[in-house]
Write an enzyme that holds these catalytic residues in place. Structure first.
Site, short mmCIF file in Angstrom:
data_model
loop_
_atom_site.label_atom_id
_atom_site.label_comp_id
_atom_site.label_asym_id
_atom_site.label_seq_id
_atom_site.Cartn_x
_atom_site.Cartn_y
_atom_site.Cartn_z
CG HIS A 112 1.82 4.53 7.93
ND1 HIS A 112 2.59 3.43 8.16
CD2 HIS A 112 2.50 5.29 7.04
CE1 HIS A 112 3.70 3.51 7.43
NE2 HIS A 112 3.66 4.63 6.73
CD GLU A 120 -2.46 1.36 2.72
OE1 GLU A 120 -3.66 1.68 2.68
OE2 GLU A 120 -1.87 1.09 3.80
CG ASP A 121 3.46 2.11 3.21
OD1 ASP A 121 2.46 2.78 3.53
OD2 ASP A 121 4.06 1.38 4.02
NE ARG A 137 8.47 0.04 2.73
CZ ARG A 137 7.17 -0.02 3.02
NH1 ARG A 137 6.65 0.82 3.90
NH2 ARG A 137 6.38 -0.88 2.40
CB CYS A 149 -1.39 -6.69 3.24
SG CYS A 149 -0.49 -6.88 4.79
#
Length: 269
Positions: free
Chosen positions: A159, A63-64, A83, A256
């Site tokens: 988050h 998702e990020d 990331r 996820c």
């Protein structure tokens, strides 16, 4: 509401290196992820599974890497430099394999994680957190100018969507803890539209997924008090999953997957 009608999900399988993110039982995490993917397919989604990459221990939290809305994918700029390659991988899949229009963030000072972006179906709220800054919030506003976009300060090391998430059309699910309630007050104060709320006793229960008129939340064993709340107030289909291991390094259910709606046929990877 059409905003919560989805046809596809992108997920990423768990690498062995996921164990480096905390005291995680790897095999249980993989079982939980497999159950999650299976449930997404059961409720009618076409799921695209990316292979595990040992060099990307947090890649399961797909998702990020992007914010997808109205058929457009805004590629994020993660607050954690470790990331960046995850974003490159997902960008390639969304653009080359799934043929989604891509929007890049030009401002090099911007930081943006998808887990900080809450879309209500009517407007965006962007959490200003360890991973997302004002420039990141402006990038969301620029990518989706048809929707109001409001930055919301997040004081805890979480988050935004670990504290608030959408539990139905115009329904926000929020934890009962002080920090979560403060975030909700900020949202309500700045919101263009009005929302109902479901307040759950356990903060870890606040991250849910509302997909195609089905609410997905954590299992009774993990959120016993909040499970009763969902039983009492949710009148449409509900499904529950164990997320004990997957939630140790992420926001939970929403972190996820990347969800989107497509009408074109998409080939399997």
């Amino acid at each position: 509401m059409a905003s919560f009608r989805f046809t596809h999900a992108v997920v990423c399988r768990i690498p062995l290196s996921f164990r480096t993110r905390g005291e995680i039982e790897l095999e249980e995490a993989r079982r939980q992820h497999e159950a999650f993917v299976r449930l997404l397919r059961e409720i009618g989604l076409d799921v695209i599974e990316l292979p595990p990459d040992e060099g990307l221990p947090e890649s399961v939290y797909v998702e990020d890497t992007a914010v997808v809305c109205n058929g457009i994918a805004l590629i994020t700029r993660p607050g954690s430099q470790t990331r960046v390659k995850e974003v490159e991988t997902v960008r390639a899949v969304l653009k080359k394999e799934l043929d989604l229009p891509i929007v890049e963030i030009a401002d090099e000072s911007a930081k943006l994680d998808g887990g900080d972006v809450l879309f209500t179906g009517r407007e965006f709220f962007v959490g200003l957190s360890e991973w997302t800054n004002e420039a990141g919030a402006r990038a969301v506003a620029a990518a989706f100018p048809e929707f109001p976009c409001t930055p919301v300060k997040v004081t805890q090391s979480k988050h935004l969507k670990a504290m608030v998430s959408m539990a139905g059309p115009d329904v926000i699910c929020v934890g009962a803890g002080k920090a979560s309630q403060e975030v909700l007050k900020r949202i309500e104060r700045e919101a263009t539209f009005t929302y109902q709320t479901i307040t759950v006793p356990e903060d870890e229960a606040a991250n849910v997924l509302y997909i195609n008129n089905c609410l997905i939340h954590r299992s009774k064993e993990e959120i016993s008090e909040s499970f009763k709340v969902f039983e009492d107030v949710v009148k449409f289909q509900r499904r529950s999953l164990s997320m004990s291991e997957l939630s140790k390094a992420g926001s939970g259910l929403s972190s996820c997957c990347l969800l989107f709606r497509r009408t074109k046929h998409i080939r399997n990877l």
